[in-house]
Design a protein around this motif. Sequence first.
Motif: not given
Length: 183
Positions: A121-133, A153-156
Amino acid sequence: MRIGLDLDGVIVNSIPAWIALMNRGAGTSFTLDELPETYGTPVLGAFCDEHQIEMLMLPRPVDGAPEAVARLADGGHDLVVITARAARIRRMTEGWLDWYGFPTIGEMHFLEGRSKVASALQAGIHLMVEDAPNNALALAGAGIPVLLFGAPYNAKLQHPLIHRCDGWAEVLEQIERRSALSA
């Protein structure tokens, strides 16, 4: 577009390497499917502390990651790394990224396992690429769309602001589509 990038599991193919190293060294038999259960265990914590350099420097990039990150940077996107890694390994991480030909990313947040929401939020991110559920759900819950880098590990995981991507080609496709819609 201002895009947040996770490191481990998204840019660095660290998760399979960590599990293999831990299983070999600690005598465990964890699989990728069991990854969430490995976090926070005394065996993993002690093993990670003892073998930190191998765990950080031996993994290779996720397939297509160096080229995809360069393409995003060349395409005018503002890239911000937001990682659960500790700040004390920043220089080692930057060296790894340089070794594998990633473009220089000026803004990097090392959160030492804390939630990524405040930094995003502080960085003003418009979109995040993440793997951790847990991170993906927290970011989506804060209104930040997530491209979830697919893993066992994030399939569901499901949420209206989370879109599952199976590899960097699909991540790039989704970013291009979203960029075209916002133009």
